[in-house]
Design a protein around this motif. Structure first.
Motif, mmCIF file in Angstrom:
data_model
loop_
_atom_site.group_PDB
_atom_site.id
_atom_site.type_symbol
_atom_site.label_atom_id
_atom_site.label_comp_id
_atom_site.label_asym_id
_atom_site.label_seq_id
_atom_site.Cartn_x
_atom_site.Cartn_y
_atom_site.Cartn_z
ATOM 1 N N THR A 275 62.246 48.616 27.804
ATOM 2 C CA THR A 275 63.032 47.251 27.585
ATOM 3 C C THR A 275 62.170 46.070 27.287
ATOM 4 O OG1 THR A 275 64.836 47.945 28.715
ATOM 5 C CG2 THR A 275 64.862 45.887 28.158
ATOM 6 N N ALA A 276 61.061 46.054 28.322
ATOM 7 C CA ALA A 276 60.319 44.915 28.218
ATOM 8 C C ALA A 276 59.317 45.096 26.928
ATOM 9 C CB ALA A 276 59.414 44.938 29.413
ATOM 10 N N ILE A 277 58.928 46.162 26.521
ATOM 11 C CA ILE A 277 58.062 46.413 25.444
ATOM 12 C C ILE A 277 58.873 46.291 24.183
ATOM 13 C CG2 ILE A 277 57.083 48.176 23.930
ATOM 14 C CD1 ILE A 277 56.108 49.773 26.547
ATOM 15 N N TYR A 278 60.141 46.721 24.094
ATOM 16 C CA TYR A 278 61.053 46.418 22.917
ATOM 17 C C TYR A 278 61.230 45.116 22.510
ATOM 18 C CZ TYR A 278 65.332 46.037 20.441
ATOM 19 O OH TYR A 278 66.499 45.720 19.663
ATOM 20 N N LEU A 279 61.605 44.099 23.741
ATOM 21 C CA LEU A 279 61.871 42.710 23.652
ATOM 22 C C LEU A 279 60.384 41.829 23.489
ATOM 23 C CD1 LEU A 279 64.569 42.333 26.488
ATOM 24 C CD2 LEU A 279 65.108 42.359 24.249
ATOM 25 N N GLY A 280 59.497 42.459 23.927
ATOM 26 C CA GLY A 280 58.538 41.517 23.548
ATOM 27 C C GLY A 280 57.779 41.700 22.179
ATOM 28 N N TYR A 281 57.916 43.012 21.955
ATOM 29 C CA TYR A 281 57.581 43.257 20.435
ATOM 30 C C TYR A 281 58.449 42.752 19.281
ATOM 31 C CZ TYR A 281 56.543 45.633 16.086
ATOM 32 O OH TYR A 281 56.177 45.825 14.697
ATOM 33 N N SER A 282 59.631 42.639 19.731
ATOM 34 C CA SER A 282 60.529 42.501 18.482
ATOM 35 C C SER A 282 60.572 40.694 18.464
ATOM 36 C CB SER A 282 62.145 42.513 19.085
ATOM 37 O OG SER A 282 62.217 44.022 19.325
ATOM 38 N N PRO B 290 62.978 50.156 32.374
ATOM 39 C CA PRO B 290 62.589 48.713 32.334
ATOM 40 C C PRO B 290 61.431 48.498 31.501
ATOM 41 C CG PRO B 290 63.431 49.412 34.721
ATOM 42 C CD PRO B 290 63.438 50.532 33.935
ATOM 43 N N VAL B 291 60.495 49.217 31.709
ATOM 44 C CA VAL B 291 58.817 48.960 31.079
ATOM 45 C C VAL B 291 59.476 49.041 29.420
ATOM 46 C CG1 VAL B 291 57.003 49.960 30.360
ATOM 47 C CG2 VAL B 291 57.579 49.756 32.961
ATOM 48 N N SER C 236 61.536 47.410 15.006
ATOM 49 C CA SER C 236 61.364 47.456 16.420
ATOM 50 C C SER C 236 62.217 48.594 17.235
ATOM 51 C CB SER C 236 61.502 46.071 17.179
ATOM 52 O OG SER C 236 62.855 45.854 16.900
ATOM 53 N N TRP C 237 63.645 48.945 16.519
ATOM 54 C CA TRP C 237 64.382 49.835 17.325
ATOM 55 C C TRP C 237 63.840 51.131 17.316
ATOM 56 C CZ3 TRP C 237 66.078 54.162 14.208
ATOM 57 C CH2 TRP C 237 65.468 54.224 13.078
ATOM 58 N N VAL C 238 62.887 51.515 16.514
ATOM 59 C CA VAL C 238 62.188 52.790 16.595
ATOM 60 C C VAL C 238 61.548 52.983 18.100
ATOM 61 C CG1 VAL C 238 60.397 54.293 15.732
ATOM 62 C CG2 VAL C 238 61.671 52.786 14.217
ATOM 63 N N ILE C 239 61.350 51.928 18.716
ATOM 64 C CA ILE C 239 60.806 52.058 20.059
ATOM 65 C C ILE C 239 61.613 52.831 20.980
ATOM 66 C CG2 ILE C 239 60.239 50.781 22.276
ATOM 67 C CD1 ILE C 239 59.162 48.470 20.373
ATOM 68 N N TRP C 240 63.110 52.611 20.919
ATOM 69 C CA TRP C 240 64.110 53.461 21.724
ATOM 70 C C TRP C 240 63.879 54.744 21.284
ATOM 71 C CZ3 TRP C 240 65.743 50.860 25.864
ATOM 72 C CH2 TRP C 240 66.003 49.594 25.664
ATOM 73 N N VAL C 241 63.892 55.063 20.105
ATOM 74 C CA VAL C 241 63.937 56.627 19.645
ATOM 75 C C VAL C 241 62.616 57.168 20.279
ATOM 76 C CG1 VAL C 241 63.802 58.149 17.598
ATOM 77 C CG2 VAL C 241 65.038 56.094 17.432
ATOM 78 N N VAL C 242 61.584 56.613 20.088
ATOM 79 C CA VAL C 242 60.333 57.114 20.623
ATOM 80 C C VAL C 242 60.295 57.466 22.247
ATOM 81 C CG1 VAL C 242 57.778 56.996 21.028
ATOM 82 C CG2 VAL C 242 58.807 56.377 18.727
ATOM 83 N N ALA C 243 60.969 56.206 22.932
ATOM 84 C CA ALA C 243 61.022 56.486 24.573
ATOM 85 C C ALA C 243 62.102 57.541 24.878
ATOM 86 C CB ALA C 243 61.591 55.112 24.674
#
Length: 321
Positions: A279-286, A276-277, A295-302
Motif C-alpha cells: 500500500t505504501a509503495i502504491y500510494l508513494g509511487y502514484s 501495508p508495504v 500504478s494500479w499494476v502494483i496491486w496485480v504484481v503484489a
C-alpha cells in the motif's frame, strides 16, 4: 477429549496447517480434514507416525482421556488458546458473506476514482467542450475524493461487522468439534463459484487492454478517444476485481477458520507486513509520479507475488525448525 480434538490441538500447537501435516504424513489434505472432522480415524501405522511426529503416546491419541497426568499437565501449561464454537464460526461466515459485496464495490470505487479526472482533463484540451483546465481539475478531484470517501465509509462499516472476529486473522486458535467438517463442506460447495469468478476475472484483466489498442488503431492522434479507452480499461479491470473480491472474501473466511493458505501462522505474520508495504509503495509511487494510469499494476504484481513469497517463507521456516 476425542482423537479429532487432540489432533487439531497438537497440529495447531505445532504451528502447522492441514496441508503441512498432510505432507509430513504422506497423505492428502482431505484425509487430515476427515480425521479432524471425526469422519474417519487413521490406521494403526499412521497413529504410530502421528505419535512420533507430535511426541505423544499412542494411548494418548486413541484413548478418550488424556492418558497420563504428565500429558494433562503439559497441555494445561501451554499458552491459553481461544476456542471457536460452531455458533461463532457460523456467525463469522454469515458476517463475512454480508460484507463481500459492499467491499467489492468499495474497491470498484477506488479503482475507478481517477476516471472522471482523466476524462475532464482530456476534454479541457479541446475548446469545443468549454471546460477550462482549472474547472476540469477541480471537478475531477472532487469526484475522486467523493468516491474514495464513499469507499472508505464502506470499508469502515464492513469492518465493524467483523471486528469481534479480528483475533482469527492475527492469533492462533482452536475450533470445537464439528467446525472443521462444517467449514470444509461449505468450502467444497463454494469451490466451483470461486474458480469461475477467478477465471472470468483473469480473462477480463487480459482483455482490458483491448480498448486502448483499438483507440490507437482508430486514431492515435485523438487524445480524448485514447483517454476514453483508458477509462474503459479502468472500468473493465474494476469489474474484474469485483469478481475477485466477492469470492475472495468468502474463500478467505473459510481459510481463516481452517487456518490455511494466508492464515497459517507464517501467513499471518507475513501479511501483517506485506500488504501495508505494498500500500505504501502504491500510494508513494502514484502521488510522486502522478501516473495513476499505470500504478494500479502494483496491486496485480503484489497479488501474483503474494503466494510465491508465502511459500518461500514457509519453506524457509521448515528448514530452520
Amino acid at each position: 477429549m476425542i482423537f479429532a480434538d487432540k489432533l487439531i490441538q497438537l497440529r495447531k500447537k505445532s504451528g502447522w496447517s492441514q496441508e503441512e501435516l498432510a505432507e509430513q504424513m504422506n497423505v492428502s489434505r482431505q484425509s487430515v480434514s476427515k480425521w479432524e472432522g471425526a469422519q474417519t480415524i487413521p490406521d494403526l501405522e499412521k497413529i504410530v507416525r502421528l505419535s512420533e511426529l507430535f511426541g505423544v503416546s499412542t494411548d494418548y491419541l486413541l484413548k478418550d482421556e488424556l492418558g497420563s497426568a504428565d500429558m494433562a499437565a503439559s497441555v494445561e501449561d501451554s499458552s491459553p488458546v481461544r476456542r471457536v464454537s460452531m455458533e461463532e464460526a457460523s456467525a463469522f461466515l454469515s458476517a463475512k458473506a454480508g460484507t463481500a459485496n459492499p467491499i467489492a464495490w468499495g474497491v470498484f470505487l477506488c479503482i475507478t476514482s481517477p476516471v472522471v479526472l482523466l476524462l475532464l482533463a482530456a476534454m479541457s484540451e479541446e475548446p469545443r467542450w468549454g471546460i477550462s483546465e482549472n474547472m476540469a481539475a477541480g471537478m475531477g478531484i472532487i469526484t475522486l475524493l467523493v468516491q474514495i470517501a464513499a469507499a472508505v465509509a464502506i470499508f469502515i462499516l464492513s469492518g465493524r461487522r467483523t471486528t469481534a472476529y479480528g483475533y482469527m486473522e492475527k492469533e492462533t486458535f482452536e475450533t470445537e468439534y464439528g467446525v472443521c467438517g462444517m467449514v470444509n463442506a461449505r468450502k467444497e460447495a463454494f469451490k466451483e463459484r470461486y474458480m469461475r469468478n477467478n477465471v472470468i476475472g483473469v480473462v477480463l484483466c487480459i482483455l482490458s487492454i483491448v480498448p486502448l489498442f483499438a483507440a490507437v488503431i482508430i486514431n492515435e492522434e485523438n487524445d480524448l478517444l485514447v483517454v476514453a479507452m483508458v477509462a474503459c480499461m479502468f472500468l473493465v479491470v474494476a469489474f474484474a476485481v469485483v469478481l475477485f473480491v466477492r469470492v475472495g472474501v468468502l474463500w478467505g473466511s473459510y481459510q481463516m477458520l481452517l487456518q490455511e493458505g494466508d492464515y497459517t501462522r507464517a501467513g499471518k505474520r507475513m501479511n501483517a507486513v506485506y500488504w501495508p508495504v505494498v500500500t505504501a509503495i502504491y500510494l508513494g509511487y502514484s502521488f510522486l509520479s502522478g501516473d495513476w494510469k499505470i500504478s494500479w499494476v502494483i496491486w496485480v504484481v503484489a497479488g501474483v507475488l503474494d503466494p510465491a513469497i508465502l511459500y518461500a517463507v514457509e519453506q524457509w521456516q521448515k528448514k530452520t525448525k
